[in-house]
Every structure is written in C-alpha cells, then in structure tokens.
Scaffold this motif. Structure first.
Motif, PDB file in Angstrom:
ATOM      1  N   ARG A   1       0.868  -1.175   0.000  1.00 14.31           N
ATOM      2  CA  ARG A   1       0.000   0.000   0.000  1.00 14.31           C
ATOM      3  C   ARG A   1       0.907   1.227   0.000  1.00 14.31           C
ATOM      4  NH1 ARG A   1      -5.637  -0.183   2.979  1.00 14.31           N
ATOM      5  NH2 ARG A   1      -5.920  -1.462   1.115  1.00 14.31           N
ATOM      6  N   GLY A   2       0.631   2.185  -0.890  1.00 16.82           N
ATOM      7  CA  GLY A   2       1.528   3.326  -0.976  1.00 16.82           C
ATOM      8  C   GLY A   2       0.873   4.564  -1.534  1.00 16.82           C
ATOM      9  N   ARG A   3       1.609   5.646  -1.408  1.00 20.81           N
ATOM     10  CA  ARG A   3       1.200   6.923  -1.997  1.00 20.81           C
ATOM     11  C   ARG A   3       2.467   7.601  -2.501  1.00 20.81           C
ATOM     12  NH1 ARG A   3       0.014  10.670   3.408  1.00 20.81           N
ATOM     13  NH2 ARG A   3       1.765   9.880   4.609  1.00 20.81           N
ATOM     14  N   SER A   4       2.310   8.477  -3.480  1.00 27.11           N
ATOM     15  CA  SER A   4       3.476   9.156  -4.053  1.00 27.11           C
ATOM     16  C   SER A   4       3.026  10.486  -4.658  1.00 27.11           C
ATOM     17  CB  SER A   4       4.145   8.281  -5.118  1.00 27.11           C
ATOM     18  OG  SER A   4       3.227   7.956  -6.155  1.00 27.11           O
ATOM     19  N   ARG A   5       3.974  11.391  -4.732  1.00 22.87           N
ATOM     20  CA  ARG A   5       3.729  12.717  -5.291  1.00 22.87           C
ATOM     21  C   ARG A   5       4.959  13.164  -6.074  1.00 22.87           C
ATOM     22  NH1 ARG A   5      -0.337  11.208  -3.618  1.00 22.87           N
ATOM     23  NH2 ARG A   5      -1.961  12.252  -2.405  1.00 22.87           N
ATOM     24  N   PRO A   6       4.798  13.938  -7.147  1.00 19.02           N
ATOM     25  CA  PRO A   6       3.538  14.406  -7.718  1.00 19.02           C
ATOM     26  C   PRO A   6       2.913  13.318  -8.586  1.00 19.02           C
ATOM     27  CG  PRO A   6       5.367  15.289  -8.967  1.00 19.02           C
ATOM     28  CD  PRO A   6       5.974  14.521  -7.817  1.00 19.02           C
ATOM     29  N   ARG A   7       1.597  13.114  -8.466  1.00 18.36           N
ATOM     30  CA  ARG A   7       0.936  12.026  -9.159  1.00 18.36           C
ATOM     31  C   ARG A   7       1.012  12.153 -10.667  1.00 18.36           C
ATOM     32  NH1 ARG A   7       0.907   7.496  -7.813  1.00 18.36           N
ATOM     33  NH2 ARG A   7      -1.156   6.827  -8.474  1.00 18.36           N
ATOM     34  N   VAL A   8       1.109  13.365 -11.183  1.00 17.42           N
ATOM     35  CA  VAL A   8       1.191  13.516 -12.635  1.00 17.42           C
ATOM     36  C   VAL A   8       2.421  12.795 -13.189  1.00 17.42           C
ATOM     37  CG1 VAL A   8       2.487  15.691 -12.522  1.00 17.42           C
ATOM     38  CG2 VAL A   8       1.032  15.191 -14.517  1.00 17.42           C
ATOM     39  N   LEU A   9       3.452  12.626 -12.357  1.00 17.38           N
ATOM     40  CA  LEU A   9       4.654  11.914 -12.776  1.00 17.38           C
ATOM     41  C   LEU A   9       4.684  10.473 -12.267  1.00 17.38           C
ATOM     42  CD1 LEU A   9       7.352  14.667 -12.188  1.00 17.38           C
ATOM     43  CD2 LEU A   9       6.205  14.069 -14.323  1.00 17.38           C
ATOM     44  N   THR A  10       4.270  10.276 -11.023  1.00 16.17           N
ATOM     45  CA  THR A  10       4.402   8.929 -10.443  1.00 16.17           C
ATOM     46  C   THR A  10       3.313   7.969 -10.909  1.00 16.17           C
ATOM     47  OG1 THR A  10       3.169   9.587  -8.457  1.00 16.17           O
ATOM     48  CG2 THR A  10       5.573   9.839  -8.408  1.00 16.17           C
ATOM     49  N   ARG A  11       2.127   8.473 -11.254  1.00 14.20           N
ATOM     50  CA  ARG A  11       1.043   7.593 -11.699  1.00 14.20           C
ATOM     51  C   ARG A  11       1.410   6.811 -12.958  1.00 14.20           C
ATOM     52  NH1 ARG A  11      -3.161   4.387 -10.315  1.00 14.20           N
ATOM     53  NH2 ARG A  11      -4.885   4.494 -11.791  1.00 14.20           N
ATOM     54  N   PRO A  12       1.920   7.458 -14.029  1.00 11.59           N
ATOM     55  CA  PRO A  12       2.312   6.686 -15.211  1.00 11.59           C
ATOM     56  C   PRO A  12       3.387   5.648 -14.904  1.00 11.59           C
ATOM     57  CG  PRO A  12       2.154   9.006 -15.752  1.00 11.59           C
ATOM     58  CD  PRO A  12       2.063   8.905 -14.257  1.00 11.59           C
ATOM     59  N   LEU A  13       4.348   5.994 -14.022  1.00 15.59           N
ATOM     60  CA  LEU A  13       5.388   5.028 -13.670  1.00 15.59           C
ATOM     61  C   LEU A  13       4.804   3.831 -12.932  1.00 15.59           C
ATOM     62  CD1 LEU A  13       8.347   7.332 -12.536  1.00 15.59           C
ATOM     63  CD2 LEU A  13       8.252   5.862 -14.564  1.00 15.59           C
ATOM     64  N   ASP A  14       3.837   4.079 -12.061  1.00 18.03           N
ATOM     65  CA  ASP A  14       3.180   2.980 -11.368  1.00 18.03           C
ATOM     66  C   ASP A  14       2.541   2.008 -12.355  1.00 18.03           C
ATOM     67  OD1 ASP A  14       3.875   4.022  -8.920  1.00 18.03           O
ATOM     68  OD2 ASP A  14       1.918   4.920  -8.518  1.00 18.03           O
ATOM     69  N   LEU A  15       1.799   2.540 -13.297  1.00 18.98           N
ATOM     70  CA  LEU A  15       1.049   1.706 -14.236  1.00 18.98           C
ATOM     71  C   LEU A  15       1.952   0.954 -15.204  1.00 18.98           C
ATOM     72  CD1 LEU A  15      -1.878   4.156 -15.099  1.00 18.98           C
ATOM     73  CD2 LEU A  15      -1.991   2.127 -13.649  1.00 18.98           C
ATOM     74  N   VAL A  16       2.947   1.650 -15.720  1.00 22.54           N
ATOM     75  CA  VAL A  16       3.768   1.085 -16.787  1.00 22.54           C
ATOM     76  C   VAL A  16       4.940   0.258 -16.251  1.00 22.54           C
ATOM     77  CG1 VAL A  16       5.248   1.656 -18.757  1.00 22.54           C
ATOM     78  CG2 VAL A  16       3.138   2.928 -18.372  1.00 22.54           C
ATOM     79  N   LEU A  17       5.483   0.651 -15.099  1.00 24.20           N
ATOM     80  CA  LEU A  17       6.707   0.020 -14.612  1.00 24.20           C
ATOM     81  C   LEU A  17       6.529  -0.703 -13.279  1.00 24.20           C
ATOM     82  CD1 LEU A  17       9.754  -0.432 -14.969  1.00 24.20           C
ATOM     83  CD2 LEU A  17      10.124   1.762 -13.803  1.00 24.20           C
ATOM     84  N   TRP A  18       6.185   0.028 -12.223  1.00 17.66           N
ATOM     85  CA  TRP A  18       6.291  -0.547 -10.885  1.00 17.66           C
ATOM     86  C   TRP A  18       5.310  -1.670 -10.621  1.00 17.66           C
ATOM     87  CZ3 TRP A  18      10.829   0.375  -9.751  1.00 17.66           C
ATOM     88  CH2 TRP A  18      11.417   1.633  -9.894  1.00 17.66           C
ATOM     89  N   GLU A  19       4.079  -1.563 -11.085  1.00 19.05           N
ATOM     90  CA  GLU A  19       3.121  -2.640 -10.843  1.00 19.05           C
ATOM     91  C   GLU A  19       3.526  -3.940 -11.535  1.00 19.05           C
ATOM     92  OE1 GLU A  19      -0.861   0.140 -10.035  1.00 19.05           O
ATOM     93  OE2 GLU A  19      -0.721  -1.120 -11.839  1.00 19.05           O
ATOM     94  N   PRO A  20       3.876  -3.931 -12.832  1.00 20.67           N
ATOM     95  CA  PRO A  20       4.334  -5.180 -13.459  1.00 20.67           C
ATOM     96  C   PRO A  20       5.620  -5.717 -12.844  1.00 20.67           C
ATOM     97  CG  PRO A  20       3.686  -3.578 -15.136  1.00 20.67           C
ATOM     98  CD  PRO A  20       3.710  -2.851 -13.832  1.00 20.67           C
ATOM     99  N   VAL A  21       6.551  -4.828 -12.506  1.00 18.41           N
ATOM    100  CA  VAL A  21       7.805  -5.287 -11.901  1.00 18.41           C
ATOM    101  C   VAL A  21       7.545  -5.924 -10.539  1.00 18.41           C
ATOM    102  CG1 VAL A  21       9.971  -4.496 -10.853  1.00 18.41           C
ATOM    103  CG2 VAL A  21       9.328  -3.715 -13.141  1.00 18.41           C
ATOM    104  N   HIS A  22       6.677  -5.308  -9.750  1.00 23.54           N
ATOM    105  CA  HIS A  22       6.367  -5.885  -8.437  1.00 23.54           C
ATOM    106  C   HIS A  22       5.767  -7.277  -8.591  1.00 23.54           C
ATOM    107  CE1 HIS A  22       5.072  -6.510  -4.384  1.00 23.54           C
ATOM    108  NE2 HIS A  22       3.808  -6.547  -4.762  1.00 23.54           N
TER     109      HIS A  22
END
Length: 210
Positions: free
Chosen positions: A168-189
């Motif tokens: 469970r996490g949060r990050s800022r600024p979302r305009v930058l971290t949201r795309p990274l979450d979707l494209v990179l961090w979620e699949p890598v995790h």
C-alpha cells in the motif's frame, strides 16, 4: 480499446495475483500506516510449512542480511539470497532498518513485527534524490514515495501456511508517479513477488522438518 481491456480485466488480476476475494478485500496490519494511499496490491500463495518454519526466512530478509529471495541480480547486487537460516539475523525488532540493497543508502523500516504472524516493512523515499528517510519523524516533502510491504502468515493446515503480501503506498507528484506505477512498478512488483514466492517455497520445502 487495449487500454480499456487492461484497466478493466488485466490490471485487477495482476494486483491480486493468487489472493482470494476475502484476502484482497480484507484489512491487514500496516494498512493504516499510509493514509490516503493511491496504490495497493494483495498477492498470496500457500507454502508447504507451518508459520513457525516460514517466519525465520522472512525475519532475516534485507539487502545487508539474507537478501529478498527474488531476482538477486536486480535486488541483491548479484549476491545470492540465503539458502539456510542464519541465527544472528533472527532478532528483528520494530524500528530496525533493513537495507534495501547492500550498502544501506536506501532502507526499509520494520514497522510491525509479530513473530510467526506479521512483518510489515515501510520505505519512504524523497524524489528525485532517492534518499530514504523515516516518515515517523518528519513531514513528507513535495515529491516522495511512501509505501508498506506487509507479509502476513496464517496457518491453513497442520503443515501449511497462507502467505498474504499486501502493499500500500502513496506518491507525489501524481502527474509523474502515476504513469510510472502503471507502466513500470506494478508489473515489476508482480514479477519480483512471484519469484519470491517460488524461492520461499523451494527453501521451506528443502528445510529439515521439525
């Protein structure tokens, strides 16, 4: 169309891989450490050993300790993760820092330690420097990631353990971290977590049974 299919059908499965509906929807220790979270996952597997035999492998995790039992080339500087229990790494305490990688520049804090039941690790990192800090002792900056990685053991049979892993996490600024979450961090995790499940299963199966 592809993005819609991924968002509606594929992504929810990636974020709940192996978990039952009850496990994915349930409240787990450590969830409250990240209020206002904007990302979460719940993955699970069943290990062929009771919780008291699984716990020592979790207790000795760390970049400066037994490793993470995943892809060592990526998360342990090419050093092999421990393949046996090391007694000196078993006394893990709340508030203890566990290096994310050998060297210790970035670390997890052991936020919740309940032997043979729950281990919750928390990492807070300032961006773009990549430096860890302890969110318990200071306000978050304008750019950061703050997340927990929780391991929850529940006995399911005499010699079986359900291992539920909640992030469970949060990050800022979302305009930058949201795309990274979707494209990179979620699949890598997902990939790293499934590898860890596999390697933990191999280790507990090979360990001498009490």
């Amino acid at each position: 169309m592809a993005a819609a299919v991924y968002g509606v059908f594929v992504r929810p499965r990636l974020l709940t891989w192996g978990a039952t509906r009850a496990e994915a929807a349930g409240h787990w220790p450590g969830d409250d450490l990240v209020p206002g979270y904007d990302g979460s996952s719940t993955m699970a597997t069943t290990l062929p050993a009771p919780p008291e035999e699984v716990w020592p492998w979790l207790a000795q995790m760390g970049g400066d300790r037994g490793g993470w039992y995943s892809f060592d080339r990526l998360d342990h500087a090419r050093r092999p993760s421990a393949d046996h229990i090391v007694e000196q790494w078993q006394d893990i305490k709340e508030g203890q820092r566990l290096a994310a990688l050998p060297g210790g520049a970035v670390w997890f804090t052991a936020a919740i330690v309940e032997p043979e039941r729950t281990l919750v690790l928390r990492m807070t990192v300032e961006l773009p420097s990549g430096h860890s800090f302890d969110a318990r002792f200071g306000p978050l900056s304008a750019a950061y990631t703050d997340a927990v990685w929780g391991f929850h053991l529940r006995r399911v049979t005499r010699n079986g353990t359900r291992l539920v892993v909640r992030t469970r996490g949060r990050s800022r600024p979302r305009v930058l971290t949201r795309p990274l979450d979707l494209v990179l961090w979620e699949p890598v995790h997902l990939i790293m977590q499934l590898r860890q499940f596999h390697n933990l299963r191999v280790r507990v199966r090979a360990a001498p049974q009490a």
